[in-house]
Design an enzyme around this catalytic site. Structure first.
Site, PDB file in Angstrom:
ATOM      1  N   CYS A   2       0.861  -1.175   0.000  1.00  0.00           N
ATOM      2  CA  CYS A   2       0.000   0.000   0.000  1.00  0.00           C
ATOM      3  C   CYS A   2       0.897   1.224   0.000  1.00  0.00           C
ATOM      4  O   CYS A   2       2.102   1.127   0.142  1.00  0.00           O
ATOM      5  CB  CYS A   2      -0.867  -0.010   1.248  1.00  0.00           C
ATOM      6  SG  CYS A   2      -1.772  -1.547   1.432  1.00  0.00           S
ATOM      7  N   ARG A  27       1.455   1.586  -5.986  1.00  0.00           N
ATOM      8  CA  ARG A  27       1.651   0.606  -4.916  1.00  0.00           C
ATOM      9  C   ARG A  27       0.365  -0.141  -4.558  1.00  0.00           C
ATOM     10  O   ARG A  27       0.383  -1.094  -3.780  1.00  0.00           O
ATOM     11  CB  ARG A  27       2.175   1.290  -3.663  1.00  0.00           C
ATOM     12  CG  ARG A  27       3.461   2.033  -3.864  1.00  0.00           C
ATOM     13  CD  ARG A  27       3.869   2.706  -2.585  1.00  0.00           C
ATOM     14  NE  ARG A  27       4.200   1.731  -1.572  1.00  0.00           N
ATOM     15  CZ  ARG A  27       5.380   1.152  -1.430  1.00  0.00           C
ATOM     16  NH1 ARG A  27       6.360   1.472  -2.239  1.00  0.00           N
ATOM     17  NH2 ARG A  27       5.589   0.279  -0.488  1.00  0.00           N
ATOM     18  N   TRP A  74      -3.886  -1.811  -1.340  1.00  0.00           N
ATOM     19  CA  TRP A  74      -3.901  -3.032  -2.154  1.00  0.00           C
ATOM     20  C   TRP A  74      -4.272  -4.134  -1.173  1.00  0.00           C
ATOM     21  O   TRP A  74      -3.482  -4.506  -0.309  1.00  0.00           O
ATOM     22  CB  TRP A  74      -2.520  -3.274  -2.758  1.00  0.00           C
ATOM     23  CG  TRP A  74      -2.470  -4.425  -3.697  1.00  0.00           C
ATOM     24  CD1 TRP A  74      -2.789  -4.413  -5.024  1.00  0.00           C
ATOM     25  CD2 TRP A  74      -2.050  -5.765  -3.401  1.00  0.00           C
ATOM     26  NE1 TRP A  74      -2.607  -5.667  -5.556  1.00  0.00           N
ATOM     27  CE2 TRP A  74      -2.160  -6.513  -4.595  1.00  0.00           C
ATOM     28  CE3 TRP A  74      -1.605  -6.411  -2.242  1.00  0.00           C
ATOM     29  CZ2 TRP A  74      -1.836  -7.852  -4.671  1.00  0.00           C
ATOM     30  CZ3 TRP A  74      -1.292  -7.754  -2.315  1.00  0.00           C
ATOM     31  CH2 TRP A  74      -1.402  -8.470  -3.526  1.00  0.00           C
ATOM     32  N   ASN A 100       1.003  -0.085   6.119  1.00  0.00           N
ATOM     33  CA  ASN A 100       1.396  -0.896   4.967  1.00  0.00           C
ATOM     34  C   ASN A 100       2.148  -2.093   5.524  1.00  0.00           C
ATOM     35  O   ASN A 100       3.079  -1.930   6.315  1.00  0.00           O
ATOM     36  CB  ASN A 100       2.309  -0.047   4.054  1.00  0.00           C
ATOM     37  CG  ASN A 100       2.944  -0.874   2.952  1.00  0.00           C
ATOM     38  OD1 ASN A 100       2.393  -1.876   2.523  1.00  0.00           O
ATOM     39  ND2 ASN A 100       4.115  -0.449   2.499  1.00  0.00           N
ATOM     40  N   GLY A 101       1.737  -3.304   5.136  1.00  0.00           N
ATOM     41  CA  GLY A 101       2.389  -4.505   5.667  1.00  0.00           C
ATOM     42  C   GLY A 101       1.335  -5.501   6.105  1.00  0.00           C
ATOM     43  O   GLY A 101       0.160  -5.362   5.756  1.00  0.00           O
ATOM     44  N   GLU A 472       9.890 -13.647 -20.133  1.00  0.00           N
ATOM     45  CA  GLU A 472       9.611 -12.250 -19.815  1.00  0.00           C
ATOM     46  C   GLU A 472       8.565 -11.667 -20.782  1.00  0.00           C
ATOM     47  O   GLU A 472       7.678 -10.918 -20.368  1.00  0.00           O
ATOM     48  CB  GLU A 472      10.926 -11.451 -19.855  1.00  0.00           C
ATOM     49  CG  GLU A 472      10.817  -9.956 -19.667  1.00  0.00           C
ATOM     50  CD  GLU A 472      10.206  -9.512 -18.336  1.00  0.00           C
ATOM     51  OE1 GLU A 472       9.971 -10.354 -17.458  1.00  0.00           O
ATOM     52  OE2 GLU A 472       9.932  -8.303 -18.199  1.00  0.00           O
ATOM     53  N   LYS A 476       5.018 -10.125 -19.577  1.00  0.00           N
ATOM     54  CA  LYS A 476       4.566  -8.764 -19.923  1.00  0.00           C
ATOM     55  C   LYS A 476       3.139  -8.827 -20.454  1.00  0.00           C
ATOM     56  O   LYS A 476       2.291  -8.037 -20.071  1.00  0.00           O
ATOM     57  CB  LYS A 476       5.459  -8.124 -21.004  1.00  0.00           C
ATOM     58  CG  LYS A 476       6.818  -7.660 -20.575  1.00  0.00           C
ATOM     59  CD  LYS A 476       6.830  -6.485 -19.643  1.00  0.00           C
ATOM     60  CE  LYS A 476       6.682  -6.860 -18.221  1.00  0.00           C
ATOM     61  NZ  LYS A 476       7.781  -7.218 -17.407  1.00  0.00           N
ATOM     62  N   GLU A 479       0.401  -9.935 -17.658  1.00  0.00           N
ATOM     63  CA  GLU A 479       0.109  -9.045 -16.526  1.00  0.00           C
ATOM     64  C   GLU A 479      -0.654  -7.792 -16.927  1.00  0.00           C
ATOM     65  O   GLU A 479      -1.387  -7.240 -16.124  1.00  0.00           O
ATOM     66  CB  GLU A 479       1.369  -8.707 -15.719  1.00  0.00           C
ATOM     67  CG  GLU A 479       2.357  -7.811 -16.381  1.00  0.00           C
ATOM     68  CD  GLU A 479       3.571  -7.527 -15.495  1.00  0.00           C
ATOM     69  OE1 GLU A 479       3.441  -7.407 -14.279  1.00  0.00           O
ATOM     70  OE2 GLU A 479       4.674  -7.432 -16.061  1.00  0.00           O
ATOM     71  N   HIS A 495       7.511 -32.101 -26.094  1.00  0.00           N
ATOM     72  CA  HIS A 495       7.287 -32.926 -24.891  1.00  0.00           C
ATOM     73  C   HIS A 495       5.938 -32.623 -24.249  1.00  0.00           C
ATOM     74  O   HIS A 495       5.723 -32.929 -23.084  1.00  0.00           O
ATOM     75  CB  HIS A 495       8.434 -32.719 -23.898  1.00  0.00           C
ATOM     76  CG  HIS A 495       9.762 -33.100 -24.476  1.00  0.00           C
ATOM     77  ND1 HIS A 495      10.114 -34.405 -24.720  1.00  0.00           N
ATOM     78  CD2 HIS A 495      10.800 -32.338 -24.915  1.00  0.00           C
ATOM     79  CE1 HIS A 495      11.329 -34.439 -25.266  1.00  0.00           C
ATOM     80  NE2 HIS A 495      11.757 -33.187 -25.399  1.00  0.00           N
ATOM     81  N   LYS A 594       2.943  -2.230  -7.904  1.00  0.00           N
ATOM     82  CA  LYS A 594       4.314  -2.112  -8.402  1.00  0.00           C
ATOM     83  C   LYS A 594       5.310  -2.788  -7.478  1.00  0.00           C
ATOM     84  O   LYS A 594       6.220  -3.472  -7.915  1.00  0.00           O
ATOM     85  CB  LYS A 594       4.641  -0.624  -8.560  1.00  0.00           C
ATOM     86  CG  LYS A 594       6.053  -0.350  -9.049  1.00  0.00           C
ATOM     87  CD  LYS A 594       6.219  -0.804 -10.477  1.00  0.00           C
ATOM     88  CE  LYS A 594       7.627  -0.600 -10.999  1.00  0.00           C
ATOM     89  NZ  LYS A 594       7.857  -1.434 -12.185  1.00  0.00           N
TER      90      LYS A 594
HETATM   91  O1  M6R Z   1      11.023  -4.571  -7.534  1.00  0.00           O
HETATM   92  P1  M6R Z   1      11.386  -5.973  -7.895  1.00  0.00           P
HETATM   93  O2  M6R Z   1      12.264  -6.041  -9.094  1.00  0.00           O
HETATM   94  O3  M6R Z   1      11.946  -6.746  -6.741  1.00  0.00           O
HETATM   95  O4  M6R Z   1      10.003  -6.644  -8.283  1.00  0.00           O
HETATM   96  C1  M6R Z   1       9.900  -7.999  -8.589  1.00  0.00           C
HETATM   97  C2  M6R Z   1       8.575  -8.317  -9.224  1.00  0.00           C
HETATM   98  O5  M6R Z   1       7.525  -8.042  -8.356  1.00  0.00           O
HETATM   99  C3  M6R Z   1       8.362  -7.530 -10.523  1.00  0.00           C
HETATM  100  O6  M6R Z   1       9.381  -7.732 -11.434  1.00  0.00           O
HETATM  101  C4  M6R Z   1       7.013  -7.938 -11.178  1.00  0.00           C
HETATM  102  O7  M6R Z   1       7.096  -9.259 -11.634  1.00  0.00           O
HETATM  103  C5  M6R Z   1       6.654  -6.984 -12.309  1.00  0.00           C
HETATM  104  N1  M6R Z   1       5.262  -6.659 -12.257  1.00  0.00           N
HETATM  105  C6  M6R Z   1       6.907  -7.542 -13.657  1.00  0.00           C
HETATM  106  O8  M6R Z   1       6.582  -6.665 -14.668  1.00  0.00           O
END
Ligand code: M6R
Length: 599
Positions: A2, A27, A74, A100-101, A472, A476, A479, A495, A594
């Site tokens: 958050c 966040r 969040w 937050n936590g 990756e 992308k 998500e 396989h 994020k």
């Molecule tokens: O801030 P970080 O690089 O530690 O974050 C890791 C993941 O949470 C982050 O890469 C997440 O997978 C992204 N949403 C990917 O786009």
């Protein structure tokens, strides 16, 4: 996960809090709220949904207050709703908290408080904090907070106000929190962009520290009452760097920033074929390297394994931080840990770092956010200097992480007395310009996105160093567009996954030139034979690729070891345009935040 911002000063708190929340929305963004003190009364306004929604709340009009706390949420405990939104208040409505936590023992604390007559109204874990502070409150807010925190197990970034006390009390354990030191005004926030408009002077709170802020003073103590001596850090980012600069979305801006972000990473670190890194270790003693991270950073770790093993012949093991932290891993003399994190605050990555550090292993960080918790916990590290990454989907951090891992491998070679290959250095210098060539193809990728935006599944296939690029690319897409996508090593198709191929399945192939090019062509044949629709990322339109691929995205040629940095760019753009054409909120996709500061 958050975002918190709190303000005390000579200005009007409400606009400062709203602006700050907007900067922290990355966040979490399922509900938000504000609580201010006006004439020794707490006024609380909360709303489900985004900050704009909260901003329009009639309850915020005509408030004149110079002290307040706020929160963008969040959800972890309790659905997104007005009642579960922060701030949470005590029974008398005199103390308000934002948190937050995760409070791990909230169930037992709730039982204890209810037995004592407290009425807990929300489903959150956080609300117990307000009631615990109420329980201990007599005349000093900071003393009551300190007493309450002694009973709390779990993680917190916390800001607290009380109706009669002209101060903010902030505390931290496991969740990031900074103090912004202004002129006749002070702020508390989860992250730097929220305070930049008011001050560039910040203090990073450490775990188990409590801060007390008034208009023109701050003090920080440890939870045991000892004074903590804190250093003020000067932030160099400009406010513009945290804004969209005319791009529709942060994600698009950040994709386009990659020529500069990779230049920034190289700046001052590569001169006359010499690599300059300040890392605290004796390379001759390294026997094994372990890399840990989450999400996109984990994908760059997988590429790092290829690069480091290839250039240094030191064995590299890559592990998800969420797995490593609980596995009681074997750590031996000569092991070095690399943690990769854009934010420097990811809870699992931080926990894995602490676990390995406790086994006396040297720890290096590859981190973007300067002064973040992971950056401060490691023995030494490489900052990415990619600038703030605001889009939830990580883009520029990925390319910089891969490059940082390459610099690290080259540095080891150099420290071991080997010369650095001229061709590699020459090619490295050309990378920013080559990225520029690819981002200019954005419109072409939008046309392609138009053709595929209604697909319900995607496969991404690559081999060798480009297999993690496939992972990756798939991440992308899923998500931000909510289209199911999987990355696979191309040769693994037969396989099992090849059963999925039919005329409705788009398959993205990473088919740039390398020692496995012929093998990739055979894998493309297999997909073509089953009528899959092939999109190939390639270096040229040669006859063979043209025969097999329905669409070809050309990227400039480079050395195989550098190819992931270029090959990922069209995949970022494809995902971006598909999501945007579907009308989705690219920068703030559903269910995500994020910075994942909870387990
Ligand atoms: O801030 P970080 O690089 O530690 O974050 C890791 C993941 O949470 C982050 O890469 C997440 O997978 C992204 N949403 C990917 O786009």
């Amino acid at each position: 996960m958050c975002g918190i911002i709190a303000y005390i000063g000579e200005g009007n708190a409400v606009p400062v809090l709203i602006k700050g929340l907007k900067k922290l929305e990355y966040r979490g963004y399922d509900s938000a709220g504000i609580c201010v003190v006006e004439n020794k009364r707490l006024i609380t306004v909360k709303r489900k949904g985004r900050i704009e929604h909260l901003e329009k709340h009639p309850g915020l009009k005509n408030i004149n207050s110079s002290l307040g706390i706020s929160h963008t949420r969040w959800a972890t405990h309790g659905e997104p709703s007005e009642i579960n939104a922060h701030p949470h208040l005590d029974c008398k409505g005199e103390i308000a908290i934002v948190h937050n936590g995760i409070i791990e023992n909230h169930n037992s604390l709730k039982k204890l408080l209810e037995k004592e007559g407290h009425k807990i109204v929300s489903d959150t874990d956080s609300e117990v904090i307000a009631h615990l502070i109420e329980k201990f409150y007599s005349s000093s807010l900071e003393n009551a907070v300190a007493e309450a925190l002694k009973l709390i197990e779990g993680a917190y970034g916390l800001a607290v106000i009380q109706k009669d006390e002209n101060k903010i009390v902030a505390a931290r354990k496991g969740s990031p929190l900074i103090l912004g030191i202004g002129k006749n005004e002070m702020l508390v926030a989860s992250d730097i962009p929220a305070v930049l408009q008011y001050t560039r002077k910040v203090i990073y709170l450490n775990d188990n520290e409590i801060a007390v802020l008034t208009n023109n003073s701050y003090s920080v103590m440890k939870i045991n009452g000892e004074k903590a001596n804190k250093k003020i850090h000067k932030i160099k980012w400009s406010i513009e760097e945290t804004e969209k600069k005319g791009f529709r979305h942060f994600m698009l801006k950040e994709i386009f920033e990659q020529p500069d972000s990779v230049k920034n990473l190289l700046r001052g670190r590569m001169k006359n074929n010499k690599i300059k890194l300040t890392l605290d270790m004796d390379v001759k003693k390294i026997k094994r390297i372990i890399i840990t991270a989450c999400g996109t950073s984990w994908h760059s770790a997988l590429i790092g394994k290829h690069i480091i093993e290839d250039l240094t012949r030191i064995p590299v093991y890559v592990d998800y931080a969420s797995e490593l932290r609980y596995r009681n891993p074997v750590i031996k003399k000569g092991d070095v840990l690399i943690v990769i994190s854009q934010s420097g605050e990811t809870a699992d990555t931080l926990a894995a770092l602490k676990e390995i550090k406790s086994k006396k292993c040297k720890c290096i960080g590859i981190v973007n956010v300067v002064g973040s918790t992971i950056a401060r916990e490691v023995d030494s590290g490489i900052y990415l200097h990619a600038g703030p990454e605001m889009g939830v989907a990580s883009t520029k951090a990925f390319s910089s992480q891969v490059l940082a891992l390459l610099l690290f491998a080259l540095w080891i070679r150099q420290e071991k007395g080997y010369k650095i290959d001229d061709d590699l250095v020459r090619e490295l210098k050309k990378i920013p310009e080559k990225i520029n060539i690819i981002v200019k193809k954005s419109d072409r990728l939008r046309e392609l996105a138009e053709k595929f935006k209604n697909s319900t599944n995607f496969l991404y296939l690559g081999r060798g160093i480009n297999f993690p690029v496939a992972l990756e690319g798939a991440l992308k897409l899923k998500e931000i567009s909510y289209i199911h996508a999987e990355g696979y090593p191309a040769a693994e198709m037969k396989h099992g996954p090849i059963a999925l191929i039919d005329r409705n399945m788009p398959v993205v192939f990473l088919a740039t030139k390398n020692n496995l090019s012929d093998k990739i062509l055979s894998n493309m044949q297999e997909v073509k034979a089953r009528k899959g629709r092939i999109i190939a990322v390639a270096n040229e339109k040669n006859k063979e690729i043209e025969k097999l691929a329905d669409y070809i995205i050309i990227v400039p040629e480079t050395l195989n070891i550098l190819s992931p940095i270029l090959n990922i760019i069209p995949l970022q753009l494809l995902a971006y345009h598909i999501a945007d054409l579907k009308g989705l909120n690219v920068d703030k996709p559903r269910n995500l935040a994020k910075s994942v500061t909870v387990e």
